[in-house]
Enzyme design. Structure first.
Site, short mmCIF file in Angstrom:
data_model
loop_
_atom_site.label_atom_id
_atom_site.label_comp_id
_atom_site.label_asym_id
_atom_site.label_seq_id
_atom_site.Cartn_x
_atom_site.Cartn_y
_atom_site.Cartn_z
N SER A 44 -1.04 -0.74 -5.85
CA SER A 44 -0.98 -1.94 -6.67
C SER A 44 -0.34 -1.67 -8.02
CB SER A 44 -2.40 -2.48 -6.91
OG SER A 44 -2.95 -2.91 -5.69
N GLU A 81 4.11 -34.17 -1.67
CA GLU A 81 2.89 -33.51 -2.11
C GLU A 81 3.17 -32.77 -3.42
OE1 GLU A 81 0.37 -34.86 -0.63
OE2 GLU A 81 -0.48 -33.13 0.38
N HIS A 89 0.80 -1.22 0.00
CA HIS A 89 0.00 0.00 0.00
C HIS A 89 0.84 1.27 0.00
CE1 HIS A 89 -4.21 -1.66 1.04
NE2 HIS A 89 -3.54 -2.49 0.28
N LYS A 106 -15.46 -7.23 -7.13
CA LYS A 106 -14.79 -8.12 -8.08
C LYS A 106 -14.10 -9.26 -7.34
CE LYS A 106 -11.66 -8.12 -12.00
NZ LYS A 106 -10.92 -7.34 -12.97
N ASP A 107 -13.44 -8.94 -6.23
CA ASP A 107 -12.81 -9.99 -5.44
C ASP A 107 -13.85 -10.96 -4.90
OD1 ASP A 107 -10.23 -9.17 -5.84
OD2 ASP A 107 -10.12 -7.95 -4.02
#
Lengths: 191, 442
Positions: free
Chosen positions: B223, B291, B219, B247-248
């Site tokens: 972004s 894994e 921040h 949107k998220d």
């Protein structure tokens, strides 16, 4: 700064320029060092508690009866929570292991150095791959013995020969031979 | 920090005003993820994966704390206590599968998140610190996931613990004491399981702390965006809330649908069946694989089969494996190109996709049987991985001729789109038509 060594200057004379350590600096260093020692004294037990505890360190030795192991057979037993391979090599396997010049190996050792005198057919070793600790295949009936007719580790493909010597793959050392002794012709003591 | 045109927090309710003067927590939230945080308007769906990773961490912590209420970290009963969770605890099967698949979900979204950063140059100035903290989070995640996988005390748990603590024994002189210290014994046993439980509980909270630093560091500059062009004015941004919360939120819905498919219809697809066999210290499963999310690194480890330059193969493998991750710490200084986004870097873009294919291939080779063909292939792929970062990237950033960048984010958004040529915050930009978009008013 009105430190003790400056108070007895003759009046009107400038104090000498700062040089070297003052006594207060020494006090600072001493105080921080003492705090550092104290912090280290606290960190040591916090780190050391993770080392093996007394019950883990109390490791007994074990005795193994090998009278039932015929030539060409091997067994897997447990010692210190780790597998131990005990194998009765056939004369052909002994001959084949002795044919390899030790100096050509990654971890040069002869079969005689890995066994007890006069008991070259008895191969006792930890069944722990010296790479990252998996158990190699090859001691049991019908298991993959790998390209050198010994042991093959499935984790990363290390191959050992009849004498448990590393021949191929990422492992750096031969299979470890633990401390052991023949108590009689049919009983060995490991540890 | 925020851009000067960010909305200001103005509490209306007397209670909120009272709170704001004493502990301005709502103000902090408003400026971090509310209307007070302007975000580039052109973010695509690859910018969803940070939120998805945060969601995955929450799933893991909540289900993990719940599982901890029923799990017993003792070698004698650990496996049975997990079976008890599956059979007897109310909806225990659901919580356990959610946690196990949640780890895969977490690593999957984080891999996409990382490759997003690689493609769009999100690691470049001024976002180096975001990237560095991110790599720390990645390392912590892998350590946490490893220790969690040990807890059920199945075959893969046990032998994974043996192999991964074995990495440390490759270090000369101090390696074996470190391994014994980590295990509290000579082989994995109760003491190892016990401490892994404790650390598996601790590390997610360390990760949460690092995520706060990650977001804080993000921040400061704000972004990145698909053009890689800096924000120039209000017309380039929209407030985080409601535009990106919505949107998220949509992305979260889609991701949870995919997650639910695994959770409810194929919960064991990503796991290894051998972990349904209780741990046996006297037998390594013939086909032991880690894994899926560790496979590329595992392939790099396995690629070193011969001693070289007085360093044994075992140490080479371990150095290469850790090196392949530690290398990422230096990435902001390896890639010197001033252009961030691959959309304008034709040469880098090609090598980026080769790297993606290389990592996928490494993943495939990580689970393949070691024979001369797979070993040779993993040697080539591992070599390429290092060459990409150490040789190709520096050369590409020197010789590449980037495509012309858009003058601003809003220009790139509006290019050729008549209907939408009225950017937020710019009143006079309607019907800009084709060609260069209007310059920002300010």
């Amino acid at each position: 700064m009105a430190t003790l060594d400056q108070t007895d200057l003759p009046p009107g004379e400038a104090p000498p320029p700062e040089h070297g350590l003052r006594r207060r600096d020494w006090l600072n260093v001493a105080a921080v060092s003492f705090a550092g020692v104290g912090a280290a004294a606290i960190v040591i037990p916090l780190v050391n508690q993770m080392n093996p505890s007394a019950d883990v360190l109390a490791l007994a030795s074990i005795e193994v009866d090998i009278s039932k192991i015929e030539s060409g057979m091997g067994i897997k037993t447990s010692w210190r929570k780790q597998p131990v391979f005990i194998r009765n090599l056939t004369p052909a396997e002994v001959a084949s292991a002795n044919k390899v010049p030790a100096s050509s190996l990654r971890d040069p050792q002869t079969l005689a150095e890995r066994t007890k005198e006069g008991k070259q057919n008895w191969l006792v070793q930890l069944g722990v791959c010296t790479h990252l600790g998996c158990i190699p295949l090859g001691i049991g009936e019908g298991e993959n013995k790998g390209p050198f007719n010994g042991y093959f580790c499935p984790c990363h493909g290390s191959a050992y020969d009849e004498a448990g010597r590393i021949r191929q793959g990422p492992a750096p050392k031969n299979l470890v031979v633990p401390d052991y002794a023949f108590k009689s012709d049919t009983v060995i003591q490991i540890g | 920090m925020s851009f000067p045109w960010a909305a200001h927090y103005a509490p209306k309710h007397p209670l909120m005003r009272w709170l704001d003067e004493r502990l301005p927590m709502p103000r902090l939230v408003y400026n971090a993820i509310g209307a007070g945080y302007p975000v580039p308007r052109n973010l695509n769906y690859f910018w969803n994966f940070g939120v998805l990773a945060g969601l995955a961490l929450v799933i893991q912590i909540v289900t993990g704390v719940v599982l901890g209420m029923h799990y017993a970290a003792n070698g004698g009963v650990a496996f049975d206590s997990v079976e008890k969770i599956m059979r007897d605890v109310n909806q225990g099967w659901f919580i356990r599968y959610a946690h196990a698949n949640g780890a895969s979900f977490f690593l999957a979204v984080v891999y996409i998140h990382i490759f997003r950063g690689l493609y769009y140059g999100s690691y470049k100035a001024p976002r180096e610190m975001v990237w560095l903290i991110g790599v720390v989070i990645f390392l912590l995640m892998m350590a946490t996931a490893f220790m969690g996988y040990v807890l059920p005390w199945g075959q893969m748990s046990f032998w994974g613990a043996q192999v991964i603590t074995g990495f440390f024994s490759a270090i000369p002189v101090v390696g074996e004491p470190i391994r014994i210290w980590l295990l509290g014994g000579y082989a994995p046993d109760n003491d190892a399981l016990n401490r892994f439980f404790s650390l598996h509980y601790l590390l997610p909270f360390v990760i949460a702390g690092c995520i706060i630093l990650h977001i804080w560091a993000l921040h400061i500059p704000g972004s990145n965006n698909p053009t890689g062009v800096d924000v120039k004015g209000p017309q380039d941004t929209v407030p985080f809330h409601p535009y990106y919360t919505a949107k998220d939120g949509f992305g979260v819905g889609v991701a949870l649908l995919v997650f639910s498919l695994f959770l409810f219809f194929m919960p064991n697809a990503l796991g290894h069946p051998d972990n349904y066999i209780p741990a046996n210290p006297l037998s390594t499963p013939a086909h032991i694989v880690p894994e899926w999310y560790f496979l590329p690194f595992y392939a790099i480890l396995k690629a070193f089969t011969g001693d070289f330059l007085w360093i044994p193969a075992k140490l080479w493998g371990v150095l290469a494996m850790f090196g392949s991750i530690l290398l990422l710490f230096f990435l902001p200084w390896i890639d010197r190109s001033p252009v961030r986004s691959s959309n304008y870097r034709p040469l880098y873009k090609k090598f980026f996709w080769v790297l993606v294919v290389d990592v996928i291939l490494l993943g495939y080779l990580g689970q393949a049987e070691p024979n001369w063909k797979t070993v040779l292939a993993s040697q080539i792929c591992a070599g390429y991985y290092f060459a990409h970062f150490l040789i190709i990237l520096p050369i590409v950033s020197m010789i590449e001729r980037p495509l012309p960048l858009p003058r601003s984010i809003s220009e790139s958004v509006l290019h050729g789109e008549d209907e939408e040529s009225a950017p937020y915050g710019v009143a006079d930009a309607s019907h800009a038509g084709h060609g260069p978009a209007p310059q920002p008013a300010a």
